[in-house]
Design an enzyme around this catalytic site. Sequence first.
Site: not given
Ligand code: ASP
Length: 310
Positions: A176, A204, A228
């Site tokens: 991300t 989702r 995260g």
């Molecule tokens: N926070 C993001 C999510 O749960 C994933 C990530 O940060 O890589 O969609």
Amino acid sequence: MTNFAIAIHGGAGTITAASLTSQQEKVYRAALQEAVEAGHQVLADGGSSLEAVEVAVVLLEDSPLFNAGRGSVFTKEGKHEMDAAIMCGKTLEAGAVAGVKNIRNPVKLSRAVMDHSDHVMLSGYGAEEFARNHGIAFENEAYFFDAFRYRQWSEVRDSNMFMLDHSEKKDEKFGTVGAVALDKSGNLAASTSTGGMTNKNYNRIGDTPIIGAGTYANNATCAVSCTGHGEFYMRAVVAYDVSCLMEYKGYSLKQACEEVVQRKLVNMGGEGGLIAVSSNGDVSLPFNTEGMYRAFKRNKEKTFVGIYKE
Ligand code: ASP
């Protein structure tokens, strides 16, 4: 002189020196450096923090290295659904999109929602129709296809497992993306963009587009962009929590970030990190995983680029 600063992230996870070849590391470092310096240039030229975070996030979205825009991971259906948000610390205005498909730069769409609608968040078909009406670029499925991402998804597609892009496999990492900035006028902004988690259930939605969870900015305190395991970040209301600790308890940026990332999230079992910049120009980039792709540049100081724990 008024401080100005920008920090960016490209995701957190099981990223260790042993897991990247020196060539891969170079490529990631170069991509992070390019994005943070492009955003910094906007600030140095007197541009707004909103523009700066958008410029940096667009570059990260356009790179197949990161799990956002072009490099988005596959959902359980084998598709790409993206979430993004942007927030202005001066006005507390925000725009977000959730579960959008085929949008080249979800961050631009979130900005359009903020600037040209009375809403904060649009999702799915409604967001896409809004995009068409506001001249936002679309791409076909092939644009989002990435051989590594496909392989990564193929390994878990028949299971109920969904994963952080960069936590299960030790050899190839993505993530991300996000940016936070303070401009010369003292205004803060934050933006985050993601393809979510590999093999996530279709429809989702993670923390990224939820104001206060994955993204938050307030000139009274700080600007925060998270990365995260989103389910934990939503339940811990992470980005707003950092701001609240500063606003109501008088914590420094560093203290607030440590409290939330190293204590609260760790106690809940929430893996990840965040980037934050405060209204006086402090920068904090905490994570409780092995690594986080990150960079920042403040005033005329040298650019910092980091991947592993220092
Ligand atoms: N926070 C993001 C999510 O749960 C994933 C990530 O940060 O890589 O969609």
